[in-house]
Design a protein around this motif. Structure first.
Motif, PDB file in Angstrom:
ATOM      1  N   GLN A 159      51.431 -16.855   0.185  1.00  0.00           N
ATOM      2  CA  GLN A 159      50.722 -15.965   1.100  1.00  0.00           C
ATOM      3  C   GLN A 159      49.546 -15.274   0.435  1.00  0.00           C
ATOM      4  O   GLN A 159      48.577 -14.907   1.104  1.00  0.00           O
ATOM      5  CB  GLN A 159      51.697 -14.925   1.652  1.00  0.00           C
ATOM      6  CG  GLN A 159      52.696 -15.513   2.645  1.00  0.00           C
ATOM      7  CD  GLN A 159      53.798 -14.541   3.005  1.00  0.00           C
ATOM      8  OE1 GLN A 159      53.936 -13.483   2.394  1.00  0.00           O
ATOM      9  NE2 GLN A 159      54.594 -14.896   4.004  1.00  0.00           N
ATOM     10  N   ARG A 160      49.628 -15.102  -0.881  1.00  0.00           N
ATOM     11  CA  ARG A 160      48.581 -14.359  -1.582  1.00  0.00           C
ATOM     12  C   ARG A 160      47.468 -15.248  -2.148  1.00  0.00           C
ATOM     13  O   ARG A 160      46.336 -14.809  -2.271  1.00  0.00           O
ATOM     14  CB  ARG A 160      49.209 -13.526  -2.705  1.00  0.00           C
ATOM     15  CG  ARG A 160      49.940 -12.293  -2.189  1.00  0.00           C
ATOM     16  CD  ARG A 160      50.760 -11.630  -3.297  1.00  0.00           C
ATOM     17  NE  ARG A 160      51.234 -10.320  -2.898  1.00  0.00           N
ATOM     18  CZ  ARG A 160      52.269 -10.086  -2.081  1.00  0.00           C
ATOM     19  NH1 ARG A 160      52.934 -11.122  -1.573  1.00  0.00           N
ATOM     20  NH2 ARG A 160      52.635  -8.865  -1.777  1.00  0.00           N
ATOM     21  N   LYS A 161      47.795 -16.493  -2.526  1.00  0.00           N
ATOM     22  CA  LYS A 161      46.738 -17.324  -3.114  1.00  0.00           C
ATOM     23  C   LYS A 161      46.701 -18.754  -2.575  1.00  0.00           C
ATOM     24  O   LYS A 161      45.899 -19.567  -3.026  1.00  0.00           O
ATOM     25  CB  LYS A 161      46.834 -17.335  -4.641  1.00  0.00           C
ATOM     26  CG  LYS A 161      48.022 -18.081  -5.222  1.00  0.00           C
ATOM     27  CD  LYS A 161      47.847 -18.222  -6.736  1.00  0.00           C
ATOM     28  CE  LYS A 161      48.870 -19.172  -7.331  1.00  0.00           C
ATOM     29  NZ  LYS A 161      48.598 -19.474  -8.745  1.00  0.00           N
ATOM     30  N   GLY A 162      47.569 -19.070  -1.621  1.00  0.00           N
ATOM     31  CA  GLY A 162      47.459 -20.343  -0.926  1.00  0.00           C
ATOM     32  C   GLY A 162      48.264 -21.491  -1.472  1.00  0.00           C
ATOM     33  O   GLY A 162      48.436 -22.508  -0.797  1.00  0.00           O
ATOM     34  N   SER A 163      48.779 -21.373  -2.701  1.00  0.00           N
ATOM     35  CA  SER A 163      49.588 -22.460  -3.271  1.00  0.00           C
ATOM     36  C   SER A 163      50.359 -21.940  -4.477  1.00  0.00           C
ATOM     37  O   SER A 163      49.997 -20.935  -5.082  1.00  0.00           O
ATOM     38  CB  SER A 163      48.711 -23.639  -3.701  1.00  0.00           C
ATOM     39  OG  SER A 163      47.920 -23.283  -4.824  1.00  0.00           O
ATOM     40  N   THR A 164      51.428 -22.644  -4.806  1.00  0.00           N
ATOM     41  CA  THR A 164      52.137 -22.401  -6.064  1.00  0.00           C
ATOM     42  C   THR A 164      51.968 -23.650  -6.914  1.00  0.00           C
ATOM     43  O   THR A 164      52.185 -24.762  -6.428  1.00  0.00           O
ATOM     44  CB  THR A 164      53.642 -22.145  -5.834  1.00  0.00           C
ATOM     45  OG1 THR A 164      54.251 -23.328  -5.292  1.00  0.00           O
ATOM     46  CG2 THR A 164      53.858 -20.999  -4.860  1.00  0.00           C
ATOM     47  N   HIS A 165      51.545 -23.481  -8.159  1.00  0.00           N
ATOM     48  CA  HIS A 165      51.372 -24.682  -8.980  1.00  0.00           C
ATOM     49  C   HIS A 165      51.697 -24.510 -10.459  1.00  0.00           C
ATOM     50  O   HIS A 165      52.199 -25.446 -11.068  1.00  0.00           O
ATOM     51  CB  HIS A 165      49.960 -25.254  -8.830  1.00  0.00           C
ATOM     52  CG  HIS A 165      48.864 -24.252  -8.856  1.00  0.00           C
ATOM     53  ND1 HIS A 165      48.452 -23.572  -7.734  1.00  0.00           N
ATOM     54  CD2 HIS A 165      48.078 -23.835  -9.859  1.00  0.00           C
ATOM     55  CE1 HIS A 165      47.442 -22.780  -8.052  1.00  0.00           C
ATOM     56  NE2 HIS A 165      47.203 -22.914  -9.332  1.00  0.00           N
ATOM     57  N   TYR A 166      51.475 -23.347 -11.049  1.00  0.00           N
ATOM     58  CA  TYR A 166      51.738 -23.228 -12.482  1.00  0.00           C
ATOM     59  C   TYR A 166      53.227 -23.351 -12.806  1.00  0.00           C
ATOM     60  O   TYR A 166      53.627 -24.085 -13.713  1.00  0.00           O
ATOM     61  CB  TYR A 166      51.200 -21.893 -13.023  1.00  0.00           C
ATOM     62  CG  TYR A 166      49.703 -21.758 -12.935  1.00  0.00           C
ATOM     63  CD1 TYR A 166      48.866 -22.752 -13.440  1.00  0.00           C
ATOM     64  CD2 TYR A 166      49.116 -20.649 -12.344  1.00  0.00           C
ATOM     65  CE1 TYR A 166      47.489 -22.637 -13.351  1.00  0.00           C
ATOM     66  CE2 TYR A 166      47.734 -20.521 -12.248  1.00  0.00           C
ATOM     67  CZ  TYR A 166      46.928 -21.517 -12.756  1.00  0.00           C
ATOM     68  OH  TYR A 166      45.574 -21.402 -12.662  1.00  0.00           O
ATOM     69  N   GLY A 167      54.053 -22.634 -12.050  1.00  0.00           N
ATOM     70  CA  GLY A 167      55.486 -22.669 -12.318  1.00  0.00           C
ATOM     71  C   GLY A 167      56.072 -24.046 -12.094  1.00  0.00           C
ATOM     72  O   GLY A 167      56.793 -24.584 -12.952  1.00  0.00           O
ATOM     73  N   ILE A 168      55.775 -24.669 -10.946  1.00  0.00           N
ATOM     74  CA  ILE A 168      56.345 -25.980 -10.656  1.00  0.00           C
ATOM     75  C   ILE A 168      55.775 -27.030 -11.603  1.00  0.00           C
ATOM     76  O   ILE A 168      56.476 -27.990 -11.974  1.00  0.00           O
ATOM     77  CB  ILE A 168      56.102 -26.366  -9.172  1.00  0.00           C
ATOM     78  CG1 ILE A 168      56.885 -27.638  -8.827  1.00  0.00           C
ATOM     79  CG2 ILE A 168      54.626 -26.523  -8.874  1.00  0.00           C
ATOM     80  CD1 ILE A 168      58.376 -27.522  -8.986  1.00  0.00           C
ATOM     81  N   ALA A 169      54.526 -26.870 -12.034  1.00  0.00           N
ATOM     82  CA  ALA A 169      53.952 -27.822 -12.992  1.00  0.00           C
ATOM     83  C   ALA A 169      54.716 -27.794 -14.303  1.00  0.00           C
ATOM     84  O   ALA A 169      54.985 -28.847 -14.906  1.00  0.00           O
ATOM     85  CB  ALA A 169      52.472 -27.500 -13.228  1.00  0.00           C
ATOM     86  N   ASN A 170      55.075 -26.596 -14.755  1.00  0.00           N
ATOM     87  CA  ASN A 170      55.846 -26.517 -15.992  1.00  0.00           C
ATOM     88  C   ASN A 170      57.268 -27.024 -15.797  1.00  0.00           C
ATOM     89  O   ASN A 170      57.884 -27.554 -16.721  1.00  0.00           O
ATOM     90  CB  ASN A 170      55.862 -25.081 -16.523  1.00  0.00           C
ATOM     91  CG  ASN A 170      55.026 -24.928 -17.780  1.00  0.00           C
ATOM     92  OD1 ASN A 170      54.203 -25.788 -18.086  1.00  0.00           O
ATOM     93  ND2 ASN A 170      55.231 -23.859 -18.517  1.00  0.00           N
ATOM     94  N   ALA A 171      57.812 -26.865 -14.585  1.00  0.00           N
ATOM     95  CA  ALA A 171      59.131 -27.429 -14.292  1.00  0.00           C
ATOM     96  C   ALA A 171      59.079 -28.950 -14.374  1.00  0.00           C
ATOM     97  O   ALA A 171      59.979 -29.591 -14.941  1.00  0.00           O
ATOM     98  CB  ALA A 171      59.604 -26.984 -12.910  1.00  0.00           C
ATOM     99  N   ILE A 172      58.025 -29.546 -13.818  1.00  0.00           N
ATOM    100  CA  ILE A 172      57.856 -30.997 -13.910  1.00  0.00           C
ATOM    101  C   ILE A 172      57.746 -31.419 -15.377  1.00  0.00           C
ATOM    102  O   ILE A 172      58.392 -32.382 -15.811  1.00  0.00           O
ATOM    103  CB  ILE A 172      56.610 -31.459 -13.137  1.00  0.00           C
ATOM    104  CG1 ILE A 172      56.728 -31.123 -11.659  1.00  0.00           C
ATOM    105  CG2 ILE A 172      56.384 -32.959 -13.327  1.00  0.00           C
ATOM    106  CD1 ILE A 172      55.422 -31.292 -10.893  1.00  0.00           C
TER     107      ILE A 172
END
Length: 326
Positions: free
Chosen positions: A228-241
């Protein structure tokens, strides 16, 4: 002396895919990365930008643009293509578009001769992982979704804000759907080896304000708060991958909550959702079956029911839509 190059192909190089490549490079996890995207110019730009990291990293990772045929000799193919959830919606709302995309794409990848491991990050990840497994016809051990890995990490971070320890000293898992029906298995959360429930019972003065239902809700809603605040989540899930890829390539035998196909575990079959699994060079070596409390079993069954209903709506063979990549 000959050595085998560890090769990872990333399909979809938007925020998640490109952040995943960045994590792989900075952690020196593999020797070669191939970026595949329907917009080749974007893939080229991402590869060029990422290549400029090399002077500042410990090892050199070769990175280039490719196409599905380049998956042939990849050890791992990361599937990150797909839309972001809509704020206020549900990850399951993305099912139709994701199913159309991967029903066309997976047969193309398999026709290349790919015989490695799929790591699925596209939402709704549990159902997409199930679809990829059915379409690829690979052993269930070699089709792995990111599942509740990121949710388990969020849980540990939230707990560390109330109990003063490093998040890595918190052990525990969020189970079920990577979505609204997920739940923390509180009976198996430990801090320094001591059960969290025992800590709370023995220190009501220090930790009496910690509300488990509130922590569970914050864990479940963390992704939406970011979205809701920045339109996407990517840093956390990228490190999970990256964590999952590293565990596989390094043959770590590390236990991580991932989306896995169940075949009798937890009393379920022909279903994919988040459970702890031992990850090694062969993919999932074994699923860890936790002894759940009655309440946790009820929550687990609820999550299974929701995902089974979603999966039942899928056609499990490739559709006649146009290929999504050249």
């Amino acid at each position: 002396m000959t050595t085998k190059t560890r090769k990872v192909a990333i399909v979809g190089v938007g925020f998640v895919g490109s952040s995943c490549a960045y994590s792989l490079i900075n952690q020196s996890i593999c020797e070669e990365i191939v970026l595949i995207d329907r917009t080749r110019e974007r893939a080229y730009a991402q590869a060029l930008d990422l290549s400029h990291c090399m002077d500042f990293t410990h090892t050199r990772t070769k990175i280039r643009v490719g196409e599905p045929a380049d998956c042939r000799d990849a050890d791992i193919v990361v599937l990150a293509a797909g839309a972001n959830p809509v704020p206020g919606g549900s990850r399951l709302a993305l099912l139709e578009s994701s199913a159309e995309l991967y029903s066309a794409l997976i047969p193309i990848i398999m026709e290349s001769g790919f015989d490695g491991i799929f790591v699925v990050a596209a939402n709704p990840v549990d159902v997409v992982t199930y679809l990829v497994w059915r379409l690829s016809r690979l052993p269930r051990s070699r089709v792995i979704g990111t599942g509740t890995s990121i949710d388990s990490s969020r849980l540990k971070i939230l707990l560390s804000e109330h109990i003063p320890v490093d998040p890595r000293s918190v052990q525990g898992y969020v189970l079920g759907e990577h979505g609204d029906s997920q739940f923390p298995a509180w009976s198996h959360v430990t801090i320094g080896g001591k059960p969290l429930l025992d800590i709370l019972a023995q220190h009501p003065g220090r930790f009496g304000g910690l509300q488990l239902d509130e922590i569970a809700a914050k864990t479940r809603n963390a992704g939406w708060e970011i979205l809701q605040r920045k339109g996407s989540t990517h840093y956390g899930i990228a490190n999970a991958i990256a964590h999952i890829v590293r565990s596989i390539l390094n043959d770590d035998y590390k236990v991580t909550a991932v989306s896995a196909v169940l075949d009798g575990e937890y009393g379920q079959t022909d279903l994919c959702l988040g459970v702890p699994a031992i990850l090694s060079r062969s993919g999932i070596t074994e699923l860890v079956e936790l002894n759940l409390t009655q309440k946790e079993q009820e929550l687990f069954l609820r999550s299974c029911s929701i995902l089974r209903e979603a999966a039942s709506s899928l056609a499990t063979s490739a559709t006649s839509v146009s290929p999504p990549f050249p």
